[in-house]
Design a protein around this motif. Structure first.
Motif, PDB file in Angstrom:
ATOM      1  N   ILE A 158      62.651  64.151  63.360  1.00  0.00           N
ATOM      2  CA  ILE A 158      62.693  64.196  61.900  1.00  0.00           C
ATOM      3  C   ILE A 158      61.356  63.716  61.349  1.00  0.00           C
ATOM      4  CG2 ILE A 158      63.744  63.259  59.797  1.00  0.00           C
ATOM      5  CD1 ILE A 158      65.617  65.129  61.176  1.00  0.00           C
ATOM      6  N   ASP A 159      60.712  64.575  60.566  1.00  0.00           N
ATOM      7  CA  ASP A 159      59.508  64.179  59.835  1.00  0.00           C
ATOM      8  C   ASP A 159      59.960  63.640  58.487  1.00  0.00           C
ATOM      9  OD1 ASP A 159      56.725  63.988  59.172  1.00  0.00           O
ATOM     10  OD2 ASP A 159      56.920  65.852  58.034  1.00  0.00           O
ATOM     11  N   LEU A 160      60.102  62.319  58.406  1.00  0.00           N
ATOM     12  CA  LEU A 160      60.728  61.696  57.238  1.00  0.00           C
ATOM     13  C   LEU A 160      59.781  61.636  56.057  1.00  0.00           C
ATOM     14  CD1 LEU A 160      63.382  60.330  56.395  1.00  0.00           C
ATOM     15  CD2 LEU A 160      62.400  58.149  57.134  1.00  0.00           C
ATOM     16  N   ARG A 161      58.500  61.477  56.316  1.00  0.00           N
ATOM     17  CA  ARG A 161      57.441  61.366  55.310  1.00  0.00           C
ATOM     18  C   ARG A 161      57.612  60.117  54.447  1.00  0.00           C
ATOM     19  NH1 ARG A 161      57.158  65.574  51.579  1.00  0.00           N
ATOM     20  NH2 ARG A 161      55.084  64.778  51.077  1.00  0.00           N
ATOM     21  N   ASP A 162      58.426  60.151  53.423  1.00  0.00           N
ATOM     22  CA  ASP A 162      58.522  59.019  52.494  1.00  0.00           C
ATOM     23  C   ASP A 162      59.707  58.120  52.826  1.00  0.00           C
ATOM     24  OD1 ASP A 162      56.245  59.745  51.039  1.00  0.00           O
ATOM     25  OD2 ASP A 162      57.390  61.194  49.864  1.00  0.00           O
ATOM     26  N   ALA A 163      59.923  57.120  51.986  1.00  0.00           N
ATOM     27  CA  ALA A 163      60.888  56.052  52.288  1.00  0.00           C
ATOM     28  C   ALA A 163      62.326  56.476  52.002  1.00  0.00           C
ATOM     29  CB  ALA A 163      60.542  54.791  51.491  1.00  0.00           C
ATOM     30  N   TRP A 164      62.771  57.509  52.695  1.00  0.00           N
ATOM     31  CA  TRP A 164      64.187  57.896  52.651  1.00  0.00           C
ATOM     32  C   TRP A 164      64.911  57.198  53.801  1.00  0.00           C
ATOM     33  CZ3 TRP A 164      65.445  60.492  48.377  1.00  0.00           C
ATOM     34  CH2 TRP A 164      64.463  61.234  47.744  1.00  0.00           C
ATOM     35  N   PRO A 165      66.179  56.794  53.649  1.00  0.00           N
ATOM     36  CA  PRO A 165      67.046  57.008  52.478  1.00  0.00           C
ATOM     37  C   PRO A 165      66.913  55.929  51.406  1.00  0.00           C
ATOM     38  CG  PRO A 165      68.323  55.997  54.209  1.00  0.00           C
ATOM     39  CD  PRO A 165      66.939  56.190  54.778  1.00  0.00           C
ATOM     40  N   ASP A 166      65.945  55.011  51.543  1.00  0.00           N
ATOM     41  CA  ASP A 166      65.783  53.921  50.585  1.00  0.00           C
ATOM     42  C   ASP A 166      65.682  54.425  49.145  1.00  0.00           C
ATOM     43  OD1 ASP A 166      65.170  53.224  53.187  1.00  0.00           O
ATOM     44  OD2 ASP A 166      63.771  51.648  52.627  1.00  0.00           O
ATOM     45  N   LEU A 167      64.979  55.552  48.956  1.00  0.00           N
ATOM     46  CA  LEU A 167      64.797  56.073  47.606  1.00  0.00           C
ATOM     47  C   LEU A 167      66.102  56.523  46.975  1.00  0.00           C
ATOM     48  CD1 LEU A 167      61.453  57.997  48.166  1.00  0.00           C
ATOM     49  CD2 LEU A 167      61.812  56.156  46.511  1.00  0.00           C
ATOM     50  N   MET A 168      67.125  56.784  47.798  1.00  0.00           N
ATOM     51  CA  MET A 168      68.437  57.117  47.233  1.00  0.00           C
ATOM     52  C   MET A 168      68.977  55.958  46.410  1.00  0.00           C
ATOM     53  SD  MET A 168      69.055  60.209  48.239  1.00  0.00           S
ATOM     54  CE  MET A 168      70.766  60.321  47.733  1.00  0.00           C
TER      55      MET A 168
ATOM     56  N   LEU B 168      58.860  60.787  62.392  1.00  0.00           N
ATOM     57  CA  LEU B 168      57.478  60.760  61.917  1.00  0.00           C
ATOM     58  C   LEU B 168      57.449  60.232  60.487  1.00  0.00           C
ATOM     59  CD1 LEU B 168      56.227  64.260  63.172  1.00  0.00           C
ATOM     60  CD2 LEU B 168      56.453  62.116  64.445  1.00  0.00           C
ATOM     61  N   VAL B 169      56.564  59.282  60.208  1.00  0.00           N
ATOM     62  CA  VAL B 169      56.447  58.696  58.872  1.00  0.00           C
ATOM     63  C   VAL B 169      54.975  58.690  58.468  1.00  0.00           C
ATOM     64  CG1 VAL B 169      58.523  57.278  59.100  1.00  0.00           C
ATOM     65  CG2 VAL B 169      56.308  56.342  59.807  1.00  0.00           C
ATOM     66  N   THR B 170      54.716  58.373  57.195  1.00  0.00           N
ATOM     67  CA  THR B 170      53.344  58.432  56.692  1.00  0.00           C
ATOM     68  C   THR B 170      52.742  57.062  56.414  1.00  0.00           C
ATOM     69  OG1 THR B 170      54.171  58.718  54.434  1.00  0.00           O
ATOM     70  CG2 THR B 170      53.678  60.717  55.677  1.00  0.00           C
ATOM     71  N   SER B 171      53.460  55.986  56.718  1.00  0.00           N
ATOM     72  CA  SER B 171      52.891  54.656  56.492  1.00  0.00           C
ATOM     73  C   SER B 171      53.361  53.692  57.570  1.00  0.00           C
ATOM     74  CB  SER B 171      53.274  54.118  55.106  1.00  0.00           C
ATOM     75  OG  SER B 171      54.609  53.663  55.078  1.00  0.00           O
ATOM     76  N   SER B 172      52.535  52.709  57.868  1.00  0.00           N
ATOM     77  CA  SER B 172      52.874  51.736  58.907  1.00  0.00           C
ATOM     78  C   SER B 172      53.959  50.771  58.445  1.00  0.00           C
ATOM     79  CB  SER B 172      51.626  50.949  59.326  1.00  0.00           C
ATOM     80  OG  SER B 172      51.026  50.309  58.225  1.00  0.00           O
ATOM     81  N   THR B 173      54.048  50.517  57.129  1.00  0.00           N
ATOM     82  CA  THR B 173      55.103  49.631  56.634  1.00  0.00           C
ATOM     83  C   THR B 173      56.472  50.289  56.725  1.00  0.00           C
ATOM     84  OG1 THR B 173      54.447  50.348  54.408  1.00  0.00           O
ATOM     85  CG2 THR B 173      53.696  48.177  55.124  1.00  0.00           C
ATOM     86  N   LEU B 174      56.533  51.601  56.512  1.00  0.00           N
ATOM     87  CA  LEU B 174      57.808  52.304  56.678  1.00  0.00           C
ATOM     88  C   LEU B 174      58.189  52.328  58.157  1.00  0.00           C
ATOM     89  CD1 LEU B 174      60.175  53.841  55.556  1.00  0.00           C
ATOM     90  CD2 LEU B 174      58.792  55.935  55.551  1.00  0.00           C
ATOM     91  N   LYS B 175      57.223  52.504  59.018  1.00  0.00           N
ATOM     92  CA  LYS B 175      57.481  52.453  60.467  1.00  0.00           C
ATOM     93  C   LYS B 175      58.108  51.113  60.841  1.00  0.00           C
ATOM     94  CE  LYS B 175      54.778  51.829  64.738  1.00  0.00           C
ATOM     95  NZ  LYS B 175      55.567  52.511  65.774  1.00  0.00           N
ATOM     96  N   ALA B 176      57.524  50.007  60.383  1.00  0.00           N
ATOM     97  CA  ALA B 176      58.048  48.675  60.701  1.00  0.00           C
ATOM     98  C   ALA B 176      59.446  48.483  60.142  1.00  0.00           C
ATOM     99  CB  ALA B 176      57.102  47.605  60.159  1.00  0.00           C
ATOM    100  N   SER B 177      59.670  49.005  58.937  1.00  0.00           N
ATOM    101  CA  SER B 177      60.989  48.875  58.307  1.00  0.00           C
ATOM    102  C   SER B 177      62.050  49.628  59.097  1.00  0.00           C
ATOM    103  CB  SER B 177      60.928  49.397  56.864  1.00  0.00           C
ATOM    104  OG  SER B 177      62.197  49.389  56.257  1.00  0.00           O
ATOM    105  N   LEU B 178      61.754  50.861  59.500  1.00  0.00           N
ATOM    106  CA  LEU B 178      62.724  51.667  60.247  1.00  0.00           C
ATOM    107  C   LEU B 178      63.020  51.058  61.612  1.00  0.00           C
ATOM    108  CD1 LEU B 178      61.459  55.262  59.420  1.00  0.00           C
ATOM    109  CD2 LEU B 178      63.513  54.160  58.519  1.00  0.00           C
ATOM    110  N   GLU B 179      62.001  50.520  62.249  1.00  0.00           N
ATOM    111  CA  GLU B 179      62.185  49.940  63.578  1.00  0.00           C
ATOM    112  C   GLU B 179      63.076  48.703  63.563  1.00  0.00           C
ATOM    113  OE1 GLU B 179      58.055  51.270  65.861  1.00  0.00           O
ATOM    114  OE2 GLU B 179      58.101  49.394  64.719  1.00  0.00           O
TER     115      GLU B 179
END
Length: 433
Positions: free
Chosen positions: A139-149, A196-207
């Motif tokens: 999944i190429d998530l790109r932005d902070a989904w599902p947080d933006l929901m 796949l994400v576009t920022s290192s902070t989103l990567k850390a959050s998902l992990e």
């Protein structure tokens, strides 16, 4: 490997998702992989009903794309700017994608499926495609989904008074849709081989999220930034439009819900009271454009609104600009988002007026790309612009950001992308060659 890409955005459209994946598809193809794309036709060729035209963009037989990919076009539907209209269109396209996959199953037969979000229904189609073909998926998530929901109640705050439909939706249906969408997306993410994400902070959050773990195992999260090549380039005319007591401010990008650009108009009005003439140009389209035009008139702000331009025509506006806006709303998930325009401005050494928090703010500051103020604080932005107008030497930008973008684009991204492809291929040894 033979890679299937499921997306609702593709060339010749010129938005961020299209440019991101045209670039990544080229990297994959140049490395020896095959890429098949299942996508609807461009928006300007869509009709209310299923597309039945016989042009190369709408035909129902596969054909080769610009980068050598094989494109399977689905049906599509023209929509308005409302969230419900877009959601309905995305669902209908998703259903058409499933039909297209089934109809062309023998021609596609991938080793790996990749789905790029948004649109959110793509995650479900990707999961289903992986089941149909018995292959892993990414999944190429790109932005902070599902947080933006979780910000759904604020999505229309920047586009005017809520409609009757929106008022009714807030009393139950919106919460239900948000809850179901979040659950479905988390389930899709949990089963992915990689995200796949576009920022290192989103990567850390998902992990760190337990809901994405299955028996202690979580998908690998890889940062693939939106540092795709751009048509714009620095020119000798850049900076020659500066005048004492004046500041040219450019915004080029989506004029939508997540940008809250009314804040910038309020800042221009406040700066004018302090003796600085702010001239603004907005290049782009989006749900908030009409309201923004009305507010510019109401505030007495010198603002021009230009429709979307091909990327190569942005140079004239970049030459005109003293500073360029990177602007986001004050939504907590957006702290884990870096607008792609940030990288283009860094590459072009254009001073950035960043109205952002989190990783985007950190990048602009650490790479010497400009100045940053917090969202939803027009007084702070006005103060910054007055200071820039009085001290034009602050508008000069060095090469640190440009060099960093080039390194991310040409060295780091291909390594990260191809490495995760190799890992998946190695762990799925029974995939056909």
């Amino acid at each position: 490997m033979r890679i299937l890409l499921v997306t609702q955005y593709w060339y010749p459209e010129n938005g961020v998702p299209q440019r991101r994946w045209s670039w990544l598809a080229k990297i994959l193809i140049d490395a020896g992989h095959e890429v098949c794309v299942v996508a609807p036709p461009p928006r300007n060729s869509r009709s209310i009903d299923d597309t039945t035209g016989d042009s190369s963009l709408t035909r129902k037989v596969p054909y080769k794309g610009a980068e050598g990919e094989t494109i399977f076009r689905t049906s599509a539907y023209r929509v308005g700017d409302s969230i419900t209209s877009k959601a309905a269109s995305q669902l209908r396209i998703a259903l058409s994608q499933v039909r297209t996959l089934i109809r062309n199953r023998k021609q596609i037969e991938p080793d790996l499926v990749i789905g790029t979000v948004p649109a959110l229904p793509t995650a479900g189609v990707t999961w289903l495609a992986a089941k149909i073909f018995g292959r892993p998926y990414v999944i190429d998530l790109r932005d902070a989904w599902p947080d933006l929901m979780g910000q759904a109640a604020s999505w229309n705050a920047g586009v005017g008074d809520p409609s009757i439909r929106e008022k009714l939706a807030k009393n139950g249906p919106l919460q239900l849709v948000t809850r179901v969408s979040t659950k479905v997306l988390n389930s899709s993410l949990r089963g992915a081989r990689a995200i796949l994400v576009t920022s290192s902070t989103l990567k850390a959050s998902l992990e760190s999220r337990r809901e994405l773990s299955t028996r202690g195992n979580s998908p690998e999260v890889v940062v693939i930034r939106n540092v795709f090549p751009v048509a714009s380039q620095p020119t000798k005319d850049r900076g020659n439009h500066r005048k004492d007591g004046h500041l040219n401010v450019l915004y080029a990008g989506t004029i939508g819900r997540a940008q809250n650009l009314q804040n910038a108009l309020e800042a221009a009005k406040l700066a004018k009271l302090q003796g600085l003439h702010v001239h603004m140009i907005f290049v782009g389209a989006g749900a908030a454009r009409e309201l923004l035009q009305e507010k510019a008139q109401e505030y007495g702000v010198d603002a021009r609104f230009i429709r979307l331009k091909p990327a190569e025509l942005l140079n004239a506006y970049y030459d005109w600009a003293d500073t360029a806006l990177v602007h986001l709303a004050e939504w907590e998930p957006l702290r884990r988002t870096v607008p792609s325009k940030t990288y283009e401005l860094l590459f072009n050494r254009i001073h950035i007026s960043g109205v952002v928090e989190g990783e985007a703010a950190d990048l602009i500051s650490s790479l010497g790309g400009g100045d940053v103020v917090p969202p939803q604080d027009p007084l702070a932005l006005a103060k910054l612009w007055v200071s820039l107008g009085n001290n034009p030497q602050r508008l000069r930008v060095g090469t640190t950001g440009r060099d960093w973008v080039i390194r991310e684009r040409e060295e780091m991204t291909p390594v990260r992308l191809l490495q995760i492809m190799e890992q998946i291929e190695a762990s799925d040894g029974n995939a056909p060659s």
